[in-house]
Write a protein that holds these residues in place. Structure first.
Motif, PDB file in Angstrom:
ATOM      1  N   ALA A  90      -7.532  85.462  38.972  1.00  0.00           N
ATOM      2  CA  ALA A  90      -7.038  85.333  40.440  1.00  0.00           C
ATOM      3  C   ALA A  90      -8.236  84.815  41.163  1.00  0.00           C
ATOM      4  O   ALA A  90      -8.045  84.799  42.425  1.00  0.00           O
ATOM      5  CB  ALA A  90      -6.979  86.872  41.031  1.00  0.00           C
ATOM      6  N   GLY A  91      -9.261  84.135  40.410  1.00  0.00           N
ATOM      7  CA  GLY A  91     -10.358  83.577  41.049  1.00  0.00           C
ATOM      8  C   GLY A  91     -11.489  84.575  41.676  1.00  0.00           C
ATOM      9  O   GLY A  91     -12.283  84.209  42.561  1.00  0.00           O
ATOM     10  N   VAL A  92     -11.282  85.763  41.437  1.00  0.00           N
ATOM     11  CA  VAL A  92     -12.258  86.656  41.823  1.00  0.00           C
ATOM     12  C   VAL A  92     -13.605  86.759  40.811  1.00  0.00           C
ATOM     13  O   VAL A  92     -13.374  86.582  39.762  1.00  0.00           O
ATOM     14  CB  VAL A  92     -11.637  88.296  41.821  1.00  0.00           C
ATOM     15  N   VAL A  93     -14.753  86.656  41.642  1.00  0.00           N
ATOM     16  CA  VAL A  93     -16.044  86.687  40.795  1.00  0.00           C
ATOM     17  C   VAL A  93     -16.342  88.112  40.022  1.00  0.00           C
ATOM     18  O   VAL A  93     -16.177  89.026  40.548  1.00  0.00           O
ATOM     19  CB  VAL A  93     -17.199  86.462  41.892  1.00  0.00           C
ATOM     20  N   ILE A  94     -16.594  87.743  38.724  1.00  0.00           N
ATOM     21  CA  ILE A  94     -16.797  88.705  37.820  1.00  0.00           C
ATOM     22  C   ILE A  94     -18.190  88.921  37.623  1.00  0.00           C
ATOM     23  O   ILE A  94     -18.901  90.149  37.209  1.00  0.00           O
ATOM     24  CB  ILE A  94     -16.140  88.622  36.365  1.00  0.00           C
ATOM     25  N   ALA A  95     -19.008  87.745  37.577  1.00  0.00           N
ATOM     26  CA  ALA A  95     -20.489  87.726  37.322  1.00  0.00           C
ATOM     27  C   ALA A  95     -20.995  86.359  37.732  1.00  0.00           C
ATOM     28  O   ALA A  95     -20.445  85.441  37.931  1.00  0.00           O
ATOM     29  CB  ALA A  95     -20.619  87.750  35.786  1.00  0.00           C
ATOM     30  N   VAL A  96     -22.339  86.784  38.242  1.00  0.00           N
ATOM     31  CA  VAL A  96     -23.030  85.415  38.878  1.00  0.00           C
ATOM     32  C   VAL A  96     -24.385  85.551  38.256  1.00  0.00           C
ATOM     33  O   VAL A  96     -25.132  86.680  38.193  1.00  0.00           O
ATOM     34  CB  VAL A  96     -23.187  85.636  40.232  1.00  0.00           C
ATOM     35  N   ASN A  97     -24.975  84.595  37.422  1.00  0.00           N
ATOM     36  CA  ASN A  97     -26.064  84.768  36.814  1.00  0.00           C
ATOM     37  C   ASN A  97     -27.277  84.354  37.955  1.00  0.00           C
ATOM     38  O   ASN A  97     -27.024  84.092  38.944  1.00  0.00           O
ATOM     39  CB  ASN A  97     -26.201  83.927  35.463  1.00  0.00           C
ATOM     40  N   ARG A  98     -28.611  84.434  37.341  1.00  0.00           N
ATOM     41  CA  ARG A  98     -29.677  84.608  38.291  1.00  0.00           C
ATOM     42  C   ARG A  98     -29.729  83.366  38.986  1.00  0.00           C
ATOM     43  O   ARG A  98     -30.175  83.280  40.115  1.00  0.00           O
ATOM     44  CB  ARG A  98     -30.879  85.033  37.619  1.00  0.00           C
ATOM     45  N   ARG A  99     -29.751  82.239  38.043  1.00  0.00           N
ATOM     46  CA  ARG A  99     -29.979  80.780  38.720  1.00  0.00           C
ATOM     47  C   ARG A  99     -28.774  80.706  39.848  1.00  0.00           C
ATOM     48  O   ARG A  99     -29.138  80.007  40.732  1.00  0.00           O
ATOM     49  CB  ARG A  99     -29.724  79.698  37.508  1.00  0.00           C
TER      50      ARG A  99
ATOM     51  N   ASP B 203     -23.730  91.312  45.246  1.00  0.00           N
ATOM     52  CA  ASP B 203     -22.443  91.741  45.825  1.00  0.00           C
ATOM     53  C   ASP B 203     -21.281  90.792  46.102  1.00  0.00           C
ATOM     54  O   ASP B 203     -20.294  91.067  46.450  1.00  0.00           O
ATOM     55  CB  ASP B 203     -22.694  92.207  47.382  1.00  0.00           C
ATOM     56  N   ALA B 204     -21.585  89.498  45.560  1.00  0.00           N
ATOM     57  CA  ALA B 204     -20.430  88.467  45.370  1.00  0.00           C
ATOM     58  C   ALA B 204     -19.638  88.998  44.355  1.00  0.00           C
ATOM     59  O   ALA B 204     -18.460  88.311  44.493  1.00  0.00           O
ATOM     60  CB  ALA B 204     -21.163  87.179  45.079  1.00  0.00           C
ATOM     61  N   VAL B 205     -19.898  89.681  43.438  1.00  0.00           N
ATOM     62  CA  VAL B 205     -18.931  90.164  42.474  1.00  0.00           C
ATOM     63  C   VAL B 205     -17.880  91.050  43.205  1.00  0.00           C
ATOM     64  O   VAL B 205     -18.163  91.975  44.011  1.00  0.00           O
ATOM     65  CB  VAL B 205     -19.804  91.300  41.257  1.00  0.00           C
ATOM     66  N   GLY B 206     -16.651  90.666  42.764  1.00  0.00           N
ATOM     67  CA  GLY B 206     -15.559  91.188  43.403  1.00  0.00           C
ATOM     68  C   GLY B 206     -15.141  90.476  44.817  1.00  0.00           C
ATOM     69  O   GLY B 206     -13.836  90.939  44.997  1.00  0.00           O
ATOM     70  N   GLN B 207     -15.658  89.500  45.052  1.00  0.00           N
ATOM     71  CA  GLN B 207     -15.107  88.973  46.011  1.00  0.00           C
ATOM     72  C   GLN B 207     -14.548  87.367  45.493  1.00  0.00           C
ATOM     73  O   GLN B 207     -14.854  86.878  44.435  1.00  0.00           O
ATOM     74  CB  GLN B 207     -16.496  88.272  46.909  1.00  0.00           C
ATOM     75  N   PRO B 208     -13.449  86.925  46.247  1.00  0.00           N
ATOM     76  CA  PRO B 208     -12.698  85.637  45.828  1.00  0.00           C
ATOM     77  C   PRO B 208     -13.953  84.634  45.636  1.00  0.00           C
ATOM     78  O   PRO B 208     -14.684  84.445  46.987  1.00  0.00           O
ATOM     79  CB  PRO B 208     -11.756  85.488  46.932  1.00  0.00           C
ATOM     80  N   LEU B 209     -13.881  83.677  44.958  1.00  0.00           N
ATOM     81  CA  LEU B 209     -14.611  82.460  44.728  1.00  0.00           C
ATOM     82  C   LEU B 209     -14.601  81.821  45.969  1.00  0.00           C
ATOM     83  O   LEU B 209     -15.603  81.286  46.343  1.00  0.00           O
ATOM     84  CB  LEU B 209     -14.633  81.854  43.492  1.00  0.00           C
ATOM     85  N   GLY B 210     -13.471  81.543  46.430  1.00  0.00           N
ATOM     86  CA  GLY B 210     -13.150  80.769  47.539  1.00  0.00           C
ATOM     87  C   GLY B 210     -13.857  81.130  48.802  1.00  0.00           C
ATOM     88  O   GLY B 210     -14.205  80.266  49.714  1.00  0.00           O
ATOM     89  N   ASP B 211     -14.172  82.664  48.863  1.00  0.00           N
ATOM     90  CA  ASP B 211     -15.083  82.939  50.182  1.00  0.00           C
ATOM     91  C   ASP B 211     -16.351  82.747  50.078  1.00  0.00           C
ATOM     92  O   ASP B 211     -17.244  83.097  50.969  1.00  0.00           O
ATOM     93  CB  ASP B 211     -14.641  84.593  50.254  1.00  0.00           C
ATOM     94  N   LEU B 212     -16.950  82.529  48.841  1.00  0.00           N
ATOM     95  CA  LEU B 212     -18.387  82.386  48.681  1.00  0.00           C
ATOM     96  C   LEU B 212     -18.972  81.016  49.149  1.00  0.00           C
ATOM     97  O   LEU B 212     -18.416  79.948  49.059  1.00  0.00           O
ATOM     98  CB  LEU B 212     -18.932  82.481  47.415  1.00  0.00           C
ATOM     99  N   PRO B 213     -20.410  81.040  49.570  1.00  0.00           N
ATOM    100  CA  PRO B 213     -21.004  79.587  50.154  1.00  0.00           C
ATOM    101  C   PRO B 213     -20.840  78.794  49.032  1.00  0.00           C
ATOM    102  O   PRO B 213     -20.798  77.545  49.138  1.00  0.00           O
ATOM    103  CB  PRO B 213     -22.181  80.059  50.643  1.00  0.00           C
TER     104      PRO B 213
END
Ligand SMILES: C[S@@+](CC[C@H](N)C(=O)[O-])C[C@H]1O[C@@H](n2cnc3c(N)ncnc32)[C@H](O)[C@@H]1O
Length: 407
Positions: A315-324, A334-344
């Motif tokens: 669904a395009g929802v962020v599951i994980a974001v690495n340190r870089r 806190d980006a985890v759980g948000q739609p990728l489309g909503d992130l900067p």
């Protein structure tokens, strides 16, 4: 009112609704209570639901959806933050007289000392460590050689910890007159831990269940925290602890979690005071790594990868974001759980969500060359953005890699 009670078996439909609530919290609010020990969790959630006046877990989920402030209230009820300075005094005396001097003696004179207080709550545990290490090393050495990482899942507790202000009577009771005057500035009814020594403490939000461990730790203190987790999750966290510890690093636990540490990953140093050490020879050699450890290593490899990576579900929802990715794009966990489309990170390329859809539909990788990322401060970076489909148990997700181009 909720039907489930700690002392009676949970009715199947209540059980189902509870699991649905926990899944909602995990998927939408990015906090995973599914690995928490059920009886205590149910008791706390029930008490809270009763206070709110919702009729069962399903109704309470609607309350959560409708009211953004409600999650913080529930979170506060579930995460117990009872703590104290030198809590469980005898064990701390043992650590002060036996473990800290041994740890210092085992190192070269210029080697830094890295300590981690995991589940530190409002900071008393971390400041207790600072007092004992300053007494052992002297102030100058403490300031230059020691870093104490003090982490918790509860941001509100960390705010208190950073303020370092505690009721004077509690400080005096734990430390006595002399130590209190040496380490705190007494301001009437409250006292503040000395600011110059506070610089060696780093407070940060870290979720023991979801985040990879801090590395090269010489002494890891985790007390009265693991007991909230199920046995499986305790094992997973302990595997992370064995990865966190430097060779020969010590683990100091509370009464409740000691049993969990009786695994082949640790040697028992003192069972009464619950002190362990990372088992020597654990790190290499074996051709059959334990699966929990292997999984934790794979997670750590993702976290430490040299390119920014973001994993999204179908669904395009962020599951994980690495340190870089977090540092490059200025986003947090806190980006985890948000739609990728909503992130900067998605501002460029704006079509990122449609690329995700395309990769999923075609089930093949796609890459976009020379994508320009404009940082909030006005700087520009150029990336090749590669999207790769992921298969896991028949379900597909996508990993998005941002490889920097040129200079
Ligand atoms: C009872 S306090 C223990 C404080 C201190 N270690 C002591 O022994 O006095 C438990 C702490 O664990 C924290 N905690 C619960 N779940 C956690 C998680 N998944 N990750 C990190 N901390 C967590 C809570 O927020 C709380 O501050």
């Amino acid at each position: 009112m909720a039907e489930a009670r700690a002392d009676v078996p949970v009715a199947p439909e209540a059980d189902h609704d509870l699991e649905a609530l926990l899944e909602y919290l995990r998927d939408v609010r990015a906090f995973d209570f599914t690995g928490y020990e059920r009886a205590d969790l149910v008791r706390r959630i029930d008490r809270h639901i009763e206070k709110v006046g919702a009729d069962g877990y399903g109704a309470y989920t609607s309350v959560l959806e409708a009211n953004p402030g409600e999650f913080a209230e529930l979170f506060d009820t579930i995460l117990v933050d009872v703590t104290g300075f030198l809590r469980d005094n005898e064990a701390w005396e043992f650590v002060a007289s036996e473990i800290l001097p041994a740890m210092v003696a085992e190192r070269g004179p210029l080697e830094p000392i890295r300590v981690w207080s995991a589940g530190t709550a409002s900071g008393e545990e971390a400041y207790s460590l600072a007092v004992l290490l300053t007494e052992l090393l002297g102030e100058e050495q403490f300031r230059t050689m020691v870093k104490i990482y003090a982490t918790d899942a509860d941001e509100a507790a960390l705010v208190e910890a950073r303020h370092a202000r505690y009721p004077t009577d509690r400080v005096l009771k734990a430390f006595g007159q002399e130590r209190t005057h040496r380490f705190f500035e007494i301001e009437g009814a409250t006292s503040v831990f000395r600011q110059d020594l506070r610089r060696s403490l780093v407070f940060g939000r870290h979720d023991l269940v979801q985040h990879p461990p801090i590395s090269r730790i010489d002494l890891l203190v985790c007390r009265n925290t693991l007991m909230y987790f199920t046995a499986d999750v305790q094992r997973q966290v302990l595997t992370n602890f064995s990865l966190a510890l430097a060779g020969g690093g010590y683990l100091f636990m509370g009464r409740s979690e000691a049993m969990a540490a009786h695994t082949n990953q640790f040697e028992v140093v003192d069972p009464n005071n619950r002190v362990y050490r990372r088992a020597t020879g654990e790190a290499g050699g074996s051709s059959h790594p334990d699966p929990g450890r292997a999984e934790a290593m794979i997670r750590a490899a993702f976290e430490e990868a040299p390119v920014a990576q973001v994993v999204v579900d179908p669904a395009g929802v962020v599951i994980a974001v690495n340190r870089r990715a977090r540092t490059t794009f200025g986003i947090g966990q806190d980006a985890v759980g948000q739609p990728l489309g909503d992130l900067p990170v998605s501002r460029r390329p704006p079509e990122i969500q449609s690329l995700v859809d395309e990769v999923l539909a075609a089930r093949r990788p796609l890459s976009v060359r020379d994508v320009v990322w404009m940082s909030p401060s006005g700087g520009q970076e150029h990336f090749e953005v590669a999207l790769l489909p992921l298969a896991s148990d028949g379900e597909l997700g996508v990993v998005v890699n941002y490889t920097p181009i040129g200079g």
